[in-house]
Design a protein around this motif. Structure first.
Motif, PDB file in Angstrom:
ATOM      1  N   GLU A  67       1.033  -1.222   0.041  1.00  0.00           N
ATOM      2  CA  GLU A  67      -0.029  -0.156  -0.090  1.00  0.00           C
ATOM      3  C   GLU A  67       0.941   1.244  -0.110  1.00  0.00           C
ATOM      4  OE1 GLU A  67      -3.258   0.117   2.821  1.00  0.00           O
ATOM      5  OE2 GLU A  67      -3.405  -1.944   2.995  1.00  0.00           O
ATOM      6  N   LYS A  68       0.567   2.245  -0.849  1.00  0.00           N
ATOM      7  CA  LYS A  68       1.007   3.563  -0.788  1.00  0.00           C
ATOM      8  C   LYS A  68       0.697   4.209   0.488  1.00  0.00           C
ATOM      9  CE  LYS A  68       2.397   7.363  -3.922  1.00  0.00           C
ATOM     10  NZ  LYS A  68       1.569   8.240  -5.006  1.00  0.00           N
ATOM     11  N   ILE A  69       1.811   4.816   1.276  1.00  0.00           N
ATOM     12  CA  ILE A  69       1.591   5.814   2.006  1.00  0.00           C
ATOM     13  C   ILE A  69       1.591   6.997   1.538  1.00  0.00           C
ATOM     14  CG2 ILE A  69       2.306   6.663   4.515  1.00  0.00           C
ATOM     15  CD1 ILE A  69       3.453   4.004   5.060  1.00  0.00           C
ATOM     16  N   VAL A  70       0.263   7.871   2.023  1.00  0.00           N
ATOM     17  CA  VAL A  70       0.228   9.066   1.280  1.00  0.00           C
ATOM     18  C   VAL A  70       0.751  10.211   2.342  1.00  0.00           C
ATOM     19  CG1 VAL A  70      -1.466  10.713   0.436  1.00  0.00           C
ATOM     20  CG2 VAL A  70      -1.469   8.371  -0.154  1.00  0.00           C
ATOM     21  N   GLY A  71       0.365   9.799   3.772  1.00  0.00           N
ATOM     22  CA  GLY A  71       0.714  10.558   4.673  1.00  0.00           C
ATOM     23  C   GLY A  71       0.617   9.909   6.066  1.00  0.00           C
ATOM     24  N   ILE A  72       1.209  10.474   6.899  1.00  0.00           N
ATOM     25  CA  ILE A  72       1.039   9.835   8.411  1.00  0.00           C
ATOM     26  C   ILE A  72       0.887  11.163   9.188  1.00  0.00           C
ATOM     27  CG2 ILE A  72       2.445   8.078   8.028  1.00  0.00           C
ATOM     28  CD1 ILE A  72       4.865   9.647   9.609  1.00  0.00           C
ATOM     29  N   GLY A  73       0.191  10.886  10.786  1.00  0.00           N
ATOM     30  CA  GLY A  73      -0.139  11.998  11.465  1.00  0.00           C
ATOM     31  C   GLY A  73      -0.191  11.546  12.925  1.00  0.00           C
ATOM     32  N   VAL A  74       0.078  12.031  13.705  1.00  0.00           N
ATOM     33  CA  VAL A  74       0.221  11.737  15.160  1.00  0.00           C
ATOM     34  C   VAL A  74      -0.052  13.114  16.164  1.00  0.00           C
ATOM     35  CG1 VAL A  74       2.738  12.193  15.641  1.00  0.00           C
ATOM     36  CG2 VAL A  74       1.509  10.388  17.062  1.00  0.00           C
ATOM     37  N   ASP A  75      -0.906  12.752  16.944  1.00  0.00           N
ATOM     38  CA  ASP A  75      -1.116  13.795  17.977  1.00  0.00           C
ATOM     39  C   ASP A  75      -1.522  13.243  19.457  1.00  0.00           C
ATOM     40  OD1 ASP A  75      -1.920  16.751  18.153  1.00  0.00           O
ATOM     41  OD2 ASP A  75      -3.611  15.923  18.975  1.00  0.00           O
ATOM     42  N   VAL A 103      -2.051   8.066  12.898  1.00  0.00           N
ATOM     43  CA  VAL A 103      -2.802   7.763  11.682  1.00  0.00           C
ATOM     44  C   VAL A 103      -1.996   7.598  10.510  1.00  0.00           C
ATOM     45  CG1 VAL A 103      -4.728   8.588   9.994  1.00  0.00           C
ATOM     46  CG2 VAL A 103      -4.746   8.825  12.695  1.00  0.00           C
ATOM     47  N   ILE A 104      -2.300   6.761   9.548  1.00  0.00           N
ATOM     48  CA  ILE A 104      -1.535   6.438   8.389  1.00  0.00           C
ATOM     49  C   ILE A 104      -2.977   6.275   7.209  1.00  0.00           C
ATOM     50  CG2 ILE A 104      -0.296   4.921   6.717  1.00  0.00           C
ATOM     51  CD1 ILE A 104       0.623   3.469   9.380  1.00  0.00           C
ATOM     52  N   GLY A 105      -2.242   7.217   6.262  1.00  0.00           N
ATOM     53  CA  GLY A 105      -3.277   7.509   4.979  1.00  0.00           C
ATOM     54  C   GLY A 105      -2.781   6.583   3.946  1.00  0.00           C
ATOM     55  N   CYS A 106      -3.542   5.791   3.464  1.00  0.00           N
ATOM     56  CA  CYS A 106      -3.080   4.883   2.431  1.00  0.00           C
ATOM     57  C   CYS A 106      -3.575   5.058   1.192  1.00  0.00           C
ATOM     58  CB  CYS A 106      -3.281   3.537   2.936  1.00  0.00           C
ATOM     59  SG  CYS A 106      -2.398   2.913   4.216  1.00  0.00           S
ATOM     60  N   GLY A 107      -2.964   5.013   0.079  1.00  0.00           N
ATOM     61  CA  GLY A 107      -3.654   5.378  -0.948  1.00  0.00           C
ATOM     62  C   GLY A 107      -3.411   4.124  -2.110  1.00  0.00           C
ATOM     63  N   GLY A 108      -3.293   4.214  -3.388  1.00  0.00           N
ATOM     64  CA  GLY A 108      -3.155   2.876  -4.173  1.00  0.00           C
ATOM     65  C   GLY A 108      -2.027   1.949  -3.815  1.00  0.00           C
ATOM     66  N   ILE A 163     -12.803  10.257  28.465  1.00  0.00           N
ATOM     67  CA  ILE A 163     -11.673   9.671  27.854  1.00  0.00           C
ATOM     68  C   ILE A 163     -11.650   9.618  26.597  1.00  0.00           C
ATOM     69  CG2 ILE A 163      -9.983   7.970  28.053  1.00  0.00           C
ATOM     70  CD1 ILE A 163     -10.345   7.750  31.075  1.00  0.00           C
ATOM     71  N   ARG A 164     -12.945   9.041  26.015  1.00  0.00           N
ATOM     72  CA  ARG A 164     -13.227   8.791  24.534  1.00  0.00           C
ATOM     73  C   ARG A 164     -13.179   9.965  23.736  1.00  0.00           C
ATOM     74  NH1 ARG A 164     -15.920   4.469  22.177  1.00  0.00           N
ATOM     75  NH2 ARG A 164     -14.517   3.143  23.672  1.00  0.00           N
ATOM     76  N   ALA A 165     -13.876  11.111  24.459  1.00  0.00           N
ATOM     77  CA  ALA A 165     -13.453  12.502  23.839  1.00  0.00           C
ATOM     78  C   ALA A 165     -12.187  12.926  23.407  1.00  0.00           C
ATOM     79  CB  ALA A 165     -14.443  13.479  24.291  1.00  0.00           C
ATOM     80  N   ALA A 166     -11.237  12.700  24.435  1.00  0.00           N
ATOM     81  CA  ALA A 166     -10.100  12.893  24.189  1.00  0.00           C
ATOM     82  C   ALA A 166      -9.215  12.094  23.057  1.00  0.00           C
ATOM     83  CB  ALA A 166      -9.165  12.956  25.380  1.00  0.00           C
ATOM     84  N   SER A 167      -9.575  10.935  23.057  1.00  0.00           N
ATOM     85  CA  SER A 167      -8.839  10.114  22.114  1.00  0.00           C
ATOM     86  C   SER A 167      -9.371  10.310  20.997  1.00  0.00           C
ATOM     87  CB  SER A 167      -9.461   8.783  22.329  1.00  0.00           C
ATOM     88  OG  SER A 167      -8.949   8.217  23.612  1.00  0.00           O
ATOM     89  N   ASP A 168     -10.679  10.904  20.774  1.00  0.00           N
ATOM     90  CA  ASP A 168     -11.453  11.027  19.468  1.00  0.00           C
ATOM     91  C   ASP A 168     -10.749  12.413  18.748  1.00  0.00           C
ATOM     92  OD1 ASP A 168     -12.854   8.886  19.650  1.00  0.00           O
ATOM     93  OD2 ASP A 168     -14.916   9.797  19.787  1.00  0.00           O
ATOM     94  N   PHE A 169     -10.572  13.473  19.893  1.00  0.00           N
ATOM     95  CA  PHE A 169      -9.842  14.635  19.373  1.00  0.00           C
ATOM     96  C   PHE A 169      -8.570  14.416  19.024  1.00  0.00           C
ATOM     97  CE2 PHE A 169      -8.062  18.741  20.179  1.00  0.00           C
ATOM     98  CZ  PHE A 169      -8.938  19.513  19.507  1.00  0.00           C
ATOM     99  N   ALA A 170      -8.061  13.698  19.596  1.00  0.00           N
ATOM    100  CA  ALA A 170      -6.394  13.297  19.325  1.00  0.00           C
ATOM    101  C   ALA A 170      -6.492  12.520  17.513  1.00  0.00           C
ATOM    102  CB  ALA A 170      -5.776  12.505  19.972  1.00  0.00           C
ATOM    103  N   GLY A 171      -7.365  11.879  17.593  1.00  0.00           N
ATOM    104  CA  GLY A 171      -7.632  11.232  16.424  1.00  0.00           C
ATOM    105  C   GLY A 171      -7.908  12.031  15.099  1.00  0.00           C
ATOM    106  N   LYS A 172      -8.713  13.101  15.359  1.00  0.00           N
ATOM    107  CA  LYS A 172      -9.155  14.213  14.300  1.00  0.00           C
ATOM    108  C   LYS A 172      -7.745  14.882  13.928  1.00  0.00           C
ATOM    109  CE  LYS A 172     -13.933  14.605  16.245  1.00  0.00           C
ATOM    110  NZ  LYS A 172     -14.804  14.673  15.224  1.00  0.00           N
ATOM    111  N   GLU A 173      -7.159  15.220  15.048  1.00  0.00           N
ATOM    112  CA  GLU A 173      -5.880  16.127  14.819  1.00  0.00           C
ATOM    113  C   GLU A 173      -4.996  15.478  14.242  1.00  0.00           C
ATOM    114  OE1 GLU A 173      -4.715  19.245  15.668  1.00  0.00           O
ATOM    115  OE2 GLU A 173      -6.377  19.833  17.046  1.00  0.00           O
ATOM    116  N   ALA A 174      -4.835  14.118  14.346  1.00  0.00           N
ATOM    117  CA  ALA A 174      -3.830  13.363  13.549  1.00  0.00           C
ATOM    118  C   ALA A 174      -4.109  13.073  12.060  1.00  0.00           C
ATOM    119  CB  ALA A 174      -3.593  11.831  14.368  1.00  0.00           C
ATOM    120  N   VAL A 175      -5.643  12.974  11.780  1.00  0.00           N
ATOM    121  CA  VAL A 175      -6.129  12.978  10.386  1.00  0.00           C
ATOM    122  C   VAL A 175      -5.682  14.207   9.732  1.00  0.00           C
ATOM    123  CG1 VAL A 175      -8.161  12.700   9.108  1.00  0.00           C
ATOM    124  CG2 VAL A 175      -7.699  11.001  11.017  1.00  0.00           C
ATOM    125  N   SER A 176      -5.723  15.339  10.498  1.00  0.00           N
ATOM    126  CA  SER A 176      -5.676  16.470   9.850  1.00  0.00           C
ATOM    127  C   SER A 176      -4.303  16.774   9.572  1.00  0.00           C
ATOM    128  CB  SER A 176      -6.153  17.638  10.501  1.00  0.00           C
ATOM    129  OG  SER A 176      -5.281  18.066  11.782  1.00  0.00           O
TER     130      SER A 176
END
Length: 133
Positions: free
Chosen positions: A3-11, A118-123, A45-58
């Motif tokens: 899988e091609k990695i298009v981008g990575i993010g961590v928060d 988070v890892i963004g995968c492409g083709g 705690i789930r709210a904090a996890s989700d917020f970190a996930g949103k930031e990592a995706v961005s």
């Protein structure tokens, strides 16, 4: 084929900071979807996890929240508790423009901090034998 990695993010976020922000209804409605809030636990705690996930995706996008809103990135859990991401609106458009077909997310918490990767995968991408070794 790989899988091609298009981008990575961590928060990482402080759980108490997000917990306090969630006391403001405006914050919750602006940041989280109804599906996300239905999965929050009483300690948020789930709210904090989700917020970190949103930031990592961005960060995978390389844009931050420019061109999309936090609520357009939805972090949910499947029946086994594994997180996954849904995209809407501007976030979905950015992912499409970047060629992202899948977002892989991992979340971990300590007593004080929630962290998402988070890892963004492409083709798929082929490598020669020399490149793989």
């Amino acid at each position: 084929m790989f899988e091609k990695i298009v981008g990575i993010g961590v928060d990482s976020v402080e759980i108490d900071r997000v917990r306090k922000a969630c006391e403001r209804d405006h914050f919750v409605k602006r940041i989280f979807t109804e599906a996300e809030t239905s999965q929050f636990d009483s300690r948020k705690i789930r709210a904090a996890s989700d917020f970190a996930g949103k930031e990592a995706v961005s960060k995978v996008f390389g844009t931050g929240f420019s061109g999309c809103q936090p609520a357009e990135i939805e972090v949910l859990r499947n029946e086994k508790g594994a997180p996954y991401v849904n995209l809407y609106g501007g976030a979905k458009e950015i992912a499409s423009q970047l060629g992202i077909k899948e977002l892989k997310i991992s979340i971990t918490n300590t007593l004080d901090t929630a962290t998402a990767f988070v890892i963004g995968c492409g083709g798929s991408q082929e490598f020669s034998e020399e490149e793989v070794q």
